[in-house]
Design an enzyme around this catalytic site. Structure first.
Site, PDB file in Angstrom:
ATOM      1  N   GLU A 250     -16.462  33.557  18.065  1.00  0.00           N
ATOM      2  CA  GLU A 250     -15.544  32.769  17.229  1.00  0.00           C
ATOM      3  C   GLU A 250     -14.296  32.552  18.059  1.00  0.00           C
ATOM      4  OE1 GLU A 250     -12.470  31.892  15.504  1.00  0.00           O
ATOM      5  OE2 GLU A 250     -12.606  33.604  14.134  1.00  0.00           O
ATOM      6  N   CYS A 284      -6.793  31.347  13.962  1.00  0.00           N
ATOM      7  CA  CYS A 284      -7.661  30.329  14.567  1.00  0.00           C
ATOM      8  C   CYS A 284      -7.928  29.179  13.614  1.00  0.00           C
ATOM      9  CB  CYS A 284      -8.970  30.965  15.007  1.00  0.00           C
ATOM     10  SG  CYS A 284      -9.835  31.845  13.688  1.00  0.00           S
TER      11      CYS A 284
END
Length: 522
Positions: A250, A284
């Site tokens: 990720e 993020c």
């Protein structure tokens, strides 16, 4: 950042890093918070050997037995909530509101996966294919990778590891976790709670250190779950490919928000501010760029600017909830935010509020307008409290600009027309789309959170996938009847073989001429 020379989860800034010790300082005031040891490859190997030795008994407990330990861990987390969140706040400089969200993530993830573990991991019975296999029972069973390596960044010391470690432990894997050397203290304490306070089996460990420690983890485990930069993620993917082990990555994001003319502007503006500024933009999945249809652009900008200007910034007292956002965790990240704003201004953008460094390693919450895709703030991951807003002519231009990025992690789409939302969501190149909300798709545990393009490989959560990703699929074929011999076993008997050949043709062909061998035998 490379796998060999830099810290896998971020190089410390303002910390004292030598060959053996890492000093952790509060980014808000520079005070020393604690110290951890930087472990070498040999020490990591010893920890991993111990975890491997304990894993078979952990797997043998079954999902219900493993869940019982995780629920005791949850009790311990809640009993120590104030102390743990204070530690989160001290090593990150977060506001108390942002720090408290980390415990919410831990509670949700543990409860969800323990509640569903037995269902997710149950054997899957499969119907045999073809008449010849009708005498067999088929099933697929999930077996965990013995040792999972978990490497996490500095922006969520508790929530970040917790999003992944629970699925791996429920699956029956042992886990060696490597927190960021910038913020290692909270996770080290949480793992100590597992090992020393609740009587859980020794199948979870935290190894602290910089890039060499992270590299040792990647070189030792059977599967890697990594969250962090694109550059380091690529290096890890290459190493995992060399070792022929799986990895799930990720990575970075540059999440786009699209606001169409028929949207609820007041709600959209509030969501934009929260989505861009929560955790000082250090997520993020932060809203990093906004595209607004021209008829409502001016009003949307006005609403956003007023709300951003009113945000309270600073590291407040534990439990006080008196500020909205806190500090940047590292000085290096603060420099990136300042550089992006300066570049935008130099190329024609205007700052409507904020735009400056502030006391305590902070950057003022900032709204930028007159931006375009020539600017770094619209192309590169900023990871800070900025909100660049761009005017677009229509939905087609908005979609084209949203997709004009190497990243594709998350996104949001704002419209009152449900059919329009459905149609446009299918054109957005991102792993998730939140319709009339921001960030929420990321934390829906039954659906996957995964990045497209340079934002990652694989996904976290996703219902059963959040557990099965840490497992190997093992097929089991069982005979219903115990015969003395099988038709295909030796010796070859011509009459038997000819009969079997005719039977295959008769049962497999789809027309009578072929079934009876009247065609196609030459």
């Amino acid at each position: 950042m490379t796998l060999d020379h830099a810290a896998i989860a971020g190089q410390p800034d303002g910390s004292d890093l030598d060959n053996r010790r890492i000093t952790v300082r509060c980014p808000a005031d520079g005070q020393v918070v604690g110290e951890v040891e930087a472990l070498g490859a040999d020490e990591v190997a010893v920890v991993c050997d111990q975890l491997r030795a304990a894993q078979p008994a952990w797997e043998a407990l079954g999902p219900r037995g493993r869940s019982a330990h995780l629920l005791r861990w949850l009790d311990w987390l809640l009993d120590n909530e104030r102390r743990l969140l204070t530690l989160v706040q001290r090593e990150t400089g977060k506001s108390w509101a942002d720090a408290s969200l980390e415990m919410s993530v831990a509670v949700d993830v543990i409860n969800y996966f323990t509640s569903n573990a037995e269902t997710f991991l149950q054997d899957r019975n499969v119907k045999p294919a073809g008449p010849a296999n009708a005498v067999r029972r088929l099933r697929v069973q999930a077996r965990p990778y013995p040792l999972v390596g978990l490497i996490t960044p500095w922006n969520g010391p508790l929530a970040g590891p917790m999003m992944d470690v629970v699925g791996a432990l429920v699956a029956g894997a042992a886990v060696v976790s490597k927190p960021s050397e910038v913020t290692p203290l909270t996770w080290r304490e949480v793992v100590r709670g597992w090992r020393e306070e609740i009587g859980a089996p020794p199948v979870l460990a935290a190894v602290t250190g910089g890039g060499a420690t992270g590299q040792a983890v990647v070189d030792t485990v059977d599967m890697v779950m990594f969250t962090g930069s694109v550059r380091t993620g690529r290096a890890i993917a290459v190493r995992c490919a060399q070792r022929l082990i799986p990895c799930s990555l990720e990575l970075g994001g540059k999440d786009a928000m699209i606001v169409l003319a028929d949207a609820d502007l007041e709600r959209a503006a509030k969501a934009a501010v929260w989505g861009a500024m929560t955790n000082s933009g250090q997520a993020c999945i932060s809203v990093e760029r906004v595209y607004v249809e021209s008829p409502v652009y001016d009003r949307f900008v006005e609403l956003v600017t007023d709300q951003v200007a009113a945000l309270r910034q600073g590291t407040d007292a534990p439990g006080s909830y008196t500020t909205d956002i806190g500090a940047m965790v590292t000085g290096a990240q603060l420099d990136i935010v300042a550089d992006h704003v300066a570049d935008a201004v130099a190329n024609g953008a205007r700052v409507l509020t904020g735009g400056q460094r502030a006391e305590g390693n902070c950057f003022q919450p900032t709204v930028l307008v007159d931006v375009d895709h020539s600017m770094r703030c619209m192309r590169e991951e900023t990871f800070g409290p900025t909100l660049p807003i761009m005017r677009v002519a229509d939905e087609d231009e908005a979609i084209a600009l949203a997709n004009d990025s190497e990243y594709g992690l998350s996104s949001s789409l704002w419209t009152s027309d449900r059919a329009r939302a459905d149609r446009l969501s299918r054109r957005i190149e991102a792993g998730s789309v939140s319709v009339n909300n921001a960030l929420v798709a990321t934390f829906q545990l039954p659906i996957p959170m995964g990045g497209w393009k340079s934002s990652g490989m694989g996904a976290r959560f996703g219902g059963a996938h959040g557990v099965l990703k840490y497992c190997r699929q093992q097929s089991v074929v069982e005979e219903k009847f115990s015969l003395k011999s099988e038709p295909l076993w030796y010796p070859v008997v011509p009459a038997k073989s000819r009969f079997m050949s005719r039977a295959v043709r008769f049962l497999g062909a789809h027309d009578w001429r072929r079934k009876l061998g009247l065609r196609g035998r030459d």
